[in-house]
Design an enzyme around this catalytic site. Structure first.
Site, PDB file in Angstrom:
ATOM      1  N   HIS A 141      -4.649  -5.080   4.510  1.00  0.00           N
ATOM      2  CA  HIS A 141      -5.475  -4.545   5.592  1.00  0.00           C
ATOM      3  C   HIS A 141      -4.616  -4.326   6.843  1.00  0.00           C
ATOM      4  CE1 HIS A 141      -9.398  -4.052   7.684  1.00  0.00           C
ATOM      5  NE2 HIS A 141      -8.745  -4.568   8.707  1.00  0.00           N
ATOM      6  N   GLU A 142      -3.758  -5.302   7.148  1.00  0.00           N
ATOM      7  CA  GLU A 142      -2.899  -5.175   8.325  1.00  0.00           C
ATOM      8  C   GLU A 142      -1.814  -4.129   8.107  1.00  0.00           C
ATOM      9  OE1 GLU A 142      -3.757  -6.447  11.079  1.00  0.00           O
ATOM     10  OE2 GLU A 142      -5.372  -7.618  10.186  1.00  0.00           O
ATOM     11  N   HIS A 145      -3.262  -0.803   8.806  1.00  0.00           N
ATOM     12  CA  HIS A 145      -3.338  -0.478  10.236  1.00  0.00           C
ATOM     13  C   HIS A 145      -1.996   0.071  10.730  1.00  0.00           C
ATOM     14  CE1 HIS A 145      -7.323  -1.672  11.403  1.00  0.00           C
ATOM     15  NE2 HIS A 145      -7.181  -2.928  11.037  1.00  0.00           N
ATOM     16  N   GLU A 199     -11.256   0.652  11.228  1.00  0.00           N
ATOM     17  CA  GLU A 199     -11.528  -0.426  10.280  1.00  0.00           C
ATOM     18  C   GLU A 199     -11.847   0.121   8.893  1.00  0.00           C
ATOM     19  OE1 GLU A 199     -11.339  -3.810  10.329  1.00  0.00           O
ATOM     20  OE2 GLU A 199     -10.210  -3.362  12.136  1.00  0.00           O
TER      21      GLU A 199
END
Length: 276
Positions: A141-142, A145, A199
């Site tokens: 997830h990071e 980003h 997100e």
């Protein structure tokens, strides 16, 4: 409002719209149009300095990477996920990808900055008793980003807001936009919530990265269910910047179903790893 002030107001509005229009760019992963008054290279440069300044006091306190086994575990997962990120964007093989482990067993948190500068708190492991598959979802997830230039986008939105509020003279040239306080802006971007759109992108890209790296996509909804259960009346720090809702968990379940073939394919082979 006098004619003089109306003229000044409209001149500012036109200048601001010109800057915003000239600052649009295409998301390198999803194809979405992003506001990019701050270029990705500028965000990477600012993040590099901010990352070091943020971690230095933690290092001095002896709370950085002080368990070799935990660091090795996190690096192994990160390396496999980053290898898949580089397949998305081959130019990111030139990034100095980095993952630091911050020793704070009470804080289930993680963050990413431009250029692949990341950190994860040991609370993500200790409080959640997270499996490798679940940790891979956090890390992916990071990574998503970083891959999607979200730090540069958040810095750009903040800059555009400041320009609108202060009425600085604008030139319409992105290269001419003042970058004073860029390092501070990069550090603050870690604390500011991502937009819902960001997100959704990180959820979608992250779960695919993890699946391609050989990590079970079903761990994504299970991780967020664990996170949602930690509140005790107030949301955990990770959820304060990464909102979790019932609908989001449902979306992750559907994404996990779609990613299952990629996971099974990866498990049948040997997913590559990138040195971290």
């Amino acid at each position: 409002m006098t004619h003089r002030y109306l003229t000044a107001f409209f001149a500012l509005a036109v200048a601001l719209l010109t800057v915003l229009a000239s600052g649009c760019a295409t998301n390198p992963v999803t194809g979405r149009q992003q506001l990019m008054l701050v270029s990705e290279s500028q965000a990477i440069s600012a993040s590099l300095q901010a990352y070091g300044e943020m971690l230095e006091p933690i290092r001095q306190e002896g709370r950085l990477n002080n368990d070799p086994a935990v660091k090795a575990r996190i690096d192994a997962i990160t390396g496999r996920v980053v290898a898949q990120a580089i397949r998305y964007r081959p130019e990111t093989s030139e990034w100095d990808w980095e993952m630091q482990v911050i020793d704070n067993p009470e804080v289930p948190n993680a963050f990413a900055m431009a250029g692949g500068k990341m950190a994860i708190y040991t609370g993500m492991i200790d409080k959640l008793e997270a499996s490798d598959d679940e940790l891979a979802q956090v890390i992916a997830h990071e990574v998503a980003h970083a891959l999607s230039a979200h730090t540069a986008e958040k810095m750009s939105v903040s800059l555009a807001t400041n320009l609108a509020l202060t009425g600085y003279a604008l030139t319409g040239e992105r290269s001419a936009v003042a970058m004073s306080g860029a390092v501070l802006a990069a550090a603050l971007a870690v604390q500011l919530p991502h937009s819902r759109q960001m997100e959704r992108e990180a959820d979608r890209v992250g779960i695919e990265l993890a699946a391609r790296a050989g990590y079970d996509p079903q761990a994504a909804p299970s991780l967020w269910e664990k996170m949602a259960g930690l509140g005790n009346g107030s949301p955990p720090q990770f959820l304060s910047t990464h909102p979790s809702t019932d609908s989001r968990i449902r979306d992750l379940r559907e994404m996990a179903r779609q990613m299952q073939p990629l996971y099974e394919e990866a498990r049948a082979g040997t997913p590559p790893s990138h040195p971290i």
